[in-house]
Scaffold this active site. Structure first.
Site, PDB file in Angstrom:
ATOM      1  N   ARG A 274      -8.193  10.294  -8.671  1.00  0.00           N
ATOM      2  CA  ARG A 274      -7.405  10.993  -7.647  1.00  0.00           C
ATOM      3  C   ARG A 274      -6.687   9.951  -6.804  1.00  0.00           C
ATOM      4  O   ARG A 274      -7.098   9.631  -5.694  1.00  0.00           O
ATOM      5  CB  ARG A 274      -8.356  11.863  -6.801  1.00  0.00           C
ATOM      6  CG  ARG A 274      -7.718  13.002  -6.086  1.00  0.00           C
ATOM      7  CD  ARG A 274      -7.861  12.834  -4.604  1.00  0.00           C
ATOM      8  NE  ARG A 274      -7.336  11.539  -4.186  1.00  0.00           N
ATOM      9  CZ  ARG A 274      -7.574  10.953  -3.029  1.00  0.00           C
ATOM     10  NH1 ARG A 274      -8.347  11.513  -2.175  1.00  0.00           N
ATOM     11  NH2 ARG A 274      -7.044   9.779  -2.716  1.00  0.00           N
TER      12      ARG A 274
ATOM     13  N   ASN B 154      -0.288  11.876   1.267  1.00  0.00           N
ATOM     14  CA  ASN B 154       0.428  10.701   0.750  1.00  0.00           C
ATOM     15  C   ASN B 154       0.809  10.931  -0.705  1.00  0.00           C
ATOM     16  O   ASN B 154       0.140  11.708  -1.385  1.00  0.00           O
ATOM     17  CB  ASN B 154      -0.496   9.464   0.809  1.00  0.00           C
ATOM     18  CG  ASN B 154      -0.799   9.025   2.204  1.00  0.00           C
ATOM     19  OD1 ASN B 154       0.072   9.001   3.047  1.00  0.00           O
ATOM     20  ND2 ASN B 154      -2.054   8.673   2.449  1.00  0.00           N
TER      21      ASN B 154
ATOM     22  N   TYR C  79       0.850  -1.192   0.000  1.00  0.00           N
ATOM     23  CA  TYR C  79       0.000   0.000   0.000  1.00  0.00           C
ATOM     24  C   TYR C  79       0.887   1.244   0.000  1.00  0.00           C
ATOM     25  O   TYR C  79       2.010   1.182  -0.470  1.00  0.00           O
ATOM     26  CB  TYR C  79      -1.023  -0.079   1.169  1.00  0.00           C
ATOM     27  CG  TYR C  79      -2.156   0.831   0.839  1.00  0.00           C
ATOM     28  CD1 TYR C  79      -2.930   0.602  -0.299  1.00  0.00           C
ATOM     29  CD2 TYR C  79      -2.399   1.969   1.573  1.00  0.00           C
ATOM     30  CE1 TYR C  79      -3.917   1.488  -0.681  1.00  0.00           C
ATOM     31  CE2 TYR C  79      -3.394   2.852   1.194  1.00  0.00           C
ATOM     32  CZ  TYR C  79      -4.149   2.608   0.075  1.00  0.00           C
ATOM     33  OH  TYR C  79      -5.103   3.498  -0.317  1.00  0.00           O
TER      34      TYR C  79
ATOM     35  N   GLU D  80     -13.240   4.378  -3.861  1.00  0.00           N
ATOM     36  CA  GLU D  80     -11.849   4.651  -3.513  1.00  0.00           C
ATOM     37  C   GLU D  80     -11.195   5.587  -4.540  1.00  0.00           C
ATOM     38  O   GLU D  80     -11.229   5.305  -5.743  1.00  0.00           O
ATOM     39  CB  GLU D  80     -11.085   3.312  -3.487  1.00  0.00           C
ATOM     40  CG  GLU D  80      -9.638   3.408  -3.144  1.00  0.00           C
ATOM     41  CD  GLU D  80      -9.409   3.800  -1.692  1.00  0.00           C
ATOM     42  OE1 GLU D  80     -10.269   3.525  -0.838  1.00  0.00           O
ATOM     43  OE2 GLU D  80      -8.365   4.409  -1.430  1.00  0.00           O
ATOM     44  N   ASP D  81     -10.634   6.673  -4.039  1.00  0.00           N
ATOM     45  CA  ASP D  81      -9.844   7.579  -4.878  1.00  0.00           C
ATOM     46  C   ASP D  81     -10.591   8.093  -6.105  1.00  0.00           C
ATOM     47  O   ASP D  81     -10.022   8.177  -7.209  1.00  0.00           O
ATOM     48  CB  ASP D  81      -8.501   6.922  -5.244  1.00  0.00           C
ATOM     49  CG  ASP D  81      -7.536   6.946  -4.056  1.00  0.00           C
ATOM     50  OD1 ASP D  81      -7.942   7.434  -2.982  1.00  0.00           O
ATOM     51  OD2 ASP D  81      -6.390   6.492  -4.188  1.00  0.00           O
TER      52      ASP D  81
ATOM     53  N   ASP E 113     -13.866   5.472   1.542  1.00  0.00           N
ATOM     54  CA  ASP E 113     -12.798   5.420   2.536  1.00  0.00           C
ATOM     55  C   ASP E 113     -12.035   6.738   2.632  1.00  0.00           C
ATOM     56  O   ASP E 113     -11.602   7.126   3.714  1.00  0.00           O
ATOM     57  CB  ASP E 113     -11.833   4.277   2.209  1.00  0.00           C
ATOM     58  CG  ASP E 113     -10.824   4.102   3.316  1.00  0.00           C
ATOM     59  OD1 ASP E 113     -11.260   3.955   4.469  1.00  0.00           O
ATOM     60  OD2 ASP E 113      -9.616   4.153   3.043  1.00  0.00           O
ATOM     61  N   ASP E 114     -11.877   7.422   1.506  1.00  0.00           N
ATOM     62  CA  ASP E 114     -11.114   8.679   1.531  1.00  0.00           C
ATOM     63  C   ASP E 114     -11.815   9.714   2.404  1.00  0.00           C
ATOM     64  O   ASP E 114     -11.170  10.546   3.034  1.00  0.00           O
ATOM     65  CB  ASP E 114     -10.956   9.232   0.110  1.00  0.00           C
ATOM     66  CG  ASP E 114     -10.425   8.172  -0.818  1.00  0.00           C
ATOM     67  OD1 ASP E 114      -9.363   7.623  -0.526  1.00  0.00           O
ATOM     68  OD2 ASP E 114     -11.111   7.860  -1.820  1.00  0.00           O
TER      69      ASP E 114
ATOM     70  N   LYS F 261      -5.814  -2.138  -1.483  1.00  0.00           N
ATOM     71  CA  LYS F 261      -6.766  -1.995  -0.362  1.00  0.00           C
ATOM     72  C   LYS F 261      -7.358  -3.346   0.002  1.00  0.00           C
ATOM     73  O   LYS F 261      -7.517  -3.673   1.176  1.00  0.00           O
ATOM     74  CB  LYS F 261      -7.897  -1.040  -0.760  1.00  0.00           C
ATOM     75  CG  LYS F 261      -7.522   0.424  -0.567  1.00  0.00           C
ATOM     76  CD  LYS F 261      -8.172   0.996   0.683  1.00  0.00           C
ATOM     77  CE  LYS F 261      -7.365   2.126   1.266  1.00  0.00           C
ATOM     78  NZ  LYS F 261      -7.987   3.422   1.291  1.00  0.00           N
TER      79      LYS F 261
HETATM   80  P1  NAD Z   1      -8.414  16.207  -2.615  1.00  0.00           P
HETATM   81  O1  NAD Z   1      -7.841  16.378  -3.947  1.00  0.00           O
HETATM   82  O2  NAD Z   1      -9.856  15.884  -2.459  1.00  0.00           O
HETATM   83  O3  NAD Z   1      -8.145  17.534  -1.751  1.00  0.00           O
HETATM   84  C1  NAD Z   1      -6.940  18.240  -1.706  1.00  0.00           C
HETATM   85  C2  NAD Z   1      -7.228  19.619  -1.149  1.00  0.00           C
HETATM   86  O4  NAD Z   1      -6.009  20.305  -0.962  1.00  0.00           O
HETATM   87  C3  NAD Z   1      -8.090  20.476  -2.059  1.00  0.00           C
HETATM   88  O5  NAD Z   1      -9.050  21.144  -1.285  1.00  0.00           O
HETATM   89  C4  NAD Z   1      -7.097  21.505  -2.600  1.00  0.00           C
HETATM   90  O6  NAD Z   1      -7.715  22.733  -2.887  1.00  0.00           O
HETATM   91  C5  NAD Z   1      -6.161  21.624  -1.431  1.00  0.00           C
HETATM   92  N1  NAD Z   1      -4.875  22.182  -1.790  1.00  0.00           N
HETATM   93  C6  NAD Z   1      -4.082  21.878  -2.841  1.00  0.00           C
HETATM   94  N2  NAD Z   1      -2.979  22.651  -2.819  1.00  0.00           N
HETATM   95  C7  NAD Z   1      -3.096  23.442  -1.744  1.00  0.00           C
HETATM   96  C8  NAD Z   1      -2.299  24.486  -1.202  1.00  0.00           C
HETATM   97  N3  NAD Z   1      -1.158  24.846  -1.770  1.00  0.00           N
HETATM   98  N4  NAD Z   1      -2.717  25.084  -0.091  1.00  0.00           N
HETATM   99  C9  NAD Z   1      -3.877  24.742   0.488  1.00  0.00           C
HETATM  100  N5  NAD Z   1      -4.671  23.771   0.022  1.00  0.00           N
HETATM  101  C10 NAD Z   1      -4.287  23.142  -1.082  1.00  0.00           C
HETATM  102  O7  NAD Z   1      -7.580  15.106  -1.899  1.00  0.00           O
HETATM  103  P2  NAD Z   1      -7.937  14.359  -0.539  1.00  0.00           P
HETATM  104  O8  NAD Z   1      -8.660  13.098  -0.798  1.00  0.00           O
HETATM  105  O9  NAD Z   1      -8.550  15.312   0.382  1.00  0.00           O
HETATM  106  O10 NAD Z   1      -6.489  13.927  -0.074  1.00  0.00           O
HETATM  107  C11 NAD Z   1      -5.527  14.909   0.253  1.00  0.00           C
HETATM  108  C12 NAD Z   1      -4.265  14.217   0.734  1.00  0.00           C
HETATM  109  O11 NAD Z   1      -4.552  13.505   1.921  1.00  0.00           O
HETATM  110  C13 NAD Z   1      -3.720  13.191  -0.263  1.00  0.00           C
HETATM  111  O12 NAD Z   1      -2.326  13.285  -0.312  1.00  0.00           O
HETATM  112  C14 NAD Z   1      -4.101  11.877   0.330  1.00  0.00           C
HETATM  113  O13 NAD Z   1      -3.185  10.866   0.012  1.00  0.00           O
HETATM  114  C15 NAD Z   1      -4.056  12.195   1.799  1.00  0.00           C
HETATM  115  N6  NAD Z   1      -4.873  11.276   2.571  1.00  0.00           N
HETATM  116  C16 NAD Z   1      -4.327  10.729   3.686  1.00  0.00           C
HETATM  117  C17 NAD Z   1      -5.042   9.826   4.416  1.00  0.00           C
HETATM  118  C18 NAD Z   1      -4.445   9.236   5.643  1.00  0.00           C
HETATM  119  O14 NAD Z   1      -3.412   9.632   6.050  1.00  0.00           O
HETATM  120  N7  NAD Z   1      -5.073   8.289   6.286  1.00  0.00           N
HETATM  121  C19 NAD Z   1      -6.309   9.464   4.021  1.00  0.00           C
HETATM  122  C20 NAD Z   1      -6.869  10.066   2.885  1.00  0.00           C
HETATM  123  C21 NAD Z   1      -6.131  10.982   2.176  1.00  0.00           C
END
Ligand code: NAD
Length: 538
Positions: free
Chosen positions: A146, A398, A94, A235-236, A258-259, A164
């Site tokens: 995504r 991530n 993963y 997912e994603d 899950d996201d 997953k």
């Molecule tokens: P997403 O694309 O839905 O959201 C990303 C957000 O970040 C958007 O609102 C975007 O406008 C904002 N953004 C981008 N650049 C920015 C900047 N310079 N300043 C401020 N905001 C900014 O993605 P997501 O599903 O919300 O996931 C975001 C991150 O979180 C990914 O890297 C994902 O891998 C990670 N994530 C981690 C976990 C975990 O740790 N368990 C779980 C889910 C997602």
């Protein structure tokens, strides 16, 4: 499980193959004599050989391909090795390594796994599902828009569905035969892929609008028809679709995202543990998010309902969560905000930078879900450390390269005070002689247990309460020893018993909320245990 397969056909069927562990009697009875070297190994010897081979590989992507090959040859051995070496292998199957595999999916593709359903299959998705030879209870489906923080990877997103589901089996013991990875190929906006002659997906722009929704609806209906009682995990999917699909389907079928929801639960659990270190309550928190996408808003929503559970009106609870996105602080005066951000648009003057928002709001907790590496920079961490005795810094983006700050930097700049957690794993650190262990807010602490509970009681829907209960159970598994080293999640090695406890709690909620599809048994613990698969040869 028994199989009519014999000889080479049996050796080539990963669900039944035991490789060198077939006994001499089995070899004779199953037409395997001469097809294997003479020595008979135990499963434990096979695991020892796998781990030695795995460690010899020179890169993580090679380790990923090695494990994929093993999964294609012998699933029992793959899952036994994965369960026994979860901390070492999870970052390979993963995040972060799965991200590299998704990026180069068309280049490293070897053997198909799961179902690829493309726009060309419109009108015949049910027939296509019938091609799958096994009964199914859990589907992880992506459209590849995504992938982690890596963006639109088109057909390469399949790696995420596969990864997953491997964790459903390894972390919660859902039988791999009951798990189906699905890729919905609706095209891609990824120019690199569109121009790559080796790209394996549809070479067209993504389908949008009503036609897209109709395609997803055909898929979901086909699952209800061909594979009833199956949990569908979205997912994603991209922002544009994820919230709408979840809102549309959550009350109609057994599904979750899950996201949005799994991330929310694991983060809430981390925060509940962190508050045991700071001796504060949730209602004393002011949480500032960097990023207002699926993860951020999903976490915000669950935090708000947990704060409201402490007796605050919903509107007041919402004012504990603030969001900064690419345009700055989300406030009422901003125009054109996406629907999912509107409920967090508070009455407050605008702030253009993250640091300015920290200055104005004086948060206790930062949650990074922005995919912007380095955004929790030295100035941010130092200011948080002035504002708080123990600043809570969750840098969740991530893969590792996207984390808002590294564990090392968080501890260094906060002089060892930060309570830090990340999305991808970081190794333990030392600060002035004290050991500090970064937590990994890994959704794998939550979704396998939720899936186990939901499938065990044949729940018709997956409710928010199931996720808040899962968070509560996970937080309760964090020990005082964990907290001593600032670690806000239990060790990954504990994930199977943790998932079992979560499954029991989820099933309990299902019965309380009238969502279970079976009569209530006398013991939920026994019900859950009876469904757990262990990677052993029969
Ligand atoms: P997403 O694309 O839905 O959201 C990303 C957000 O970040 C958007 O609102 C975007 O406008 C904002 N953004 C981008 N650049 C920015 C900047 N310079 N300043 C401020 N905001 C900014 O993605 P997501 O599903 O919300 O996931 C975001 C991150 O979180 C990914 O890297 C994902 O891998 C990670 N994530 C981690 C976990 C975990 O740790 N368990 C779980 C889910 C997602």
């Amino acid at each position: 499980m028994t199989t009519p397969l014999r000889g080479l056909d049996l050796l080539r069927e990963p669900l039944f193959n035991k490789g060198t562990a077939f006994t001499l009697e089995e070899r004779e009875a199953l037409g395997l004599q001469g097809l294997l070297p003479p020595c008979v190994h135990t499963l434990e010897q096979q695991v020892a050989q796998v781990i030695a081979d795995f460690r010899q590989k020179s890169s993580d992507i090679e380790r990923y391909l090695y494990l994929s090959g093993l999964e294609d040859r012998n699933e029992t051995l793959f899952y036994r090795a994965l369960s026994q070496h979860l901390e070492e292998m999870m970052p390979i199957v993963y995040t972060p390594t799965v991200g590299d595999a998704c990026l180069s999916w068309s280049d490293v593709f070897r053997r198909p796994r799961g179902l690829y359903i493309s726009l060309q299959d419109r009108g015949s998705i049910a027939a296509l599902l019938r091609n799958w030879p096994h009964p199914v209870r859990v589907i992880v489906v992506t459209d590849g828009e995504r992938i982690l923080g890596l963006g639109d990877l088109g057909v390469g997103g399949m790696g995420i569905s596969i990864g997953k589901l491997a964790l459903y089996a390894a972390c919660a013991g859902i039988h791999p035969r009951l798990c189906l990875p699905v890729m919905l190929d609706v095209g891609t906006q990824n120019q690199h892929h569109l121009q790559d002659p080796l790209y394996l997906g549809l070479r067209r722009p993504r389908l949008r609008g009503d036609e897209y929704d109709e395609f997803v609806a055909e898929f979901v209906s086909a699952v209800q028809e061909v594979m009833p009682k199956t949990l569908i995990q979205f997912e994603d999917f991209g922002n544009l679709n994820a919230f709408r699909l979840l809102d549309h389907w959550r009350q109609r079928v057994c599904t979750f995202n899950d996201d949005i929801q799994g991330t929310a639960a694991v983060t809430l659990a981390g925060l509940l543990s962190a508050l045991r270190i700071t001796n504060q309550t949730l209602a004393q928190q002011r949480i500032l998010f960097l990023g207002a996408g699926e993860a951020g808003v999903g976490i915000g929503d669950l935090m708000v309902s947990a704060i409201a559970d402490q007796g605050l009106p919903l509107e007041e609870a919402r004012r504990h969560c603030w969001f900064v996105d690419t345009q700055g602080l989300i406030v009422q005066s901003r125009s054109g905000l996406a629907d999912h951000k509107l409920r967090y648009a508070h009455d407050h003057p605008p702030c253009t930078t993250f640091l300015e928002a920290i200055e104005r709001l004086k948060p206790t907790t930062l949650i990074g879900v922005s995919t912007m590496p380095g955004s929790f920079n030295q100035a941010v961490v130092e200011r948080m450390s002035q504002l708080n005795e123990r600043p809570i810094l969750f840098a969740l983006s991530n893969p590792t390269s996207k984390a808002e700050c590294t564990a090392q930097d968080a501890y260094r700049w906060s002089r060892g005070k930060a309570i830090y957690s990340s999305g991808s794993p970081f190794p333990p650190c030392q600060f002035e002689g004290k050991k500090l262990v970064p937590g990994q807010g890994n959704n794998a602490y939550i979704f396998p247990g939720v899936g186990l509970g939901v499938t065990a009681c044949e729940a018709r829907h997956v409710s928010d309460k199931m996720f808040s209960e899962a968070a509560r159970v996970l937080a309760s598994c964090v020990t005082q020893d964990d907290l001593e080293v600032s670690r806000v999640y239990p060790a990954l090695s504990q994930i199977r018993p943790v998932s079992e406890l979560i499954a029991v709690a989820v099933a309990r909620v299902a019965f309380e909320e009238g969502l279970a599809g079976i009569p209530q048994p006398s013991s939920l613990e026994d019900l859950v245990k009876s469904t757990i698969w262990k990677p052993e040869y029969s």
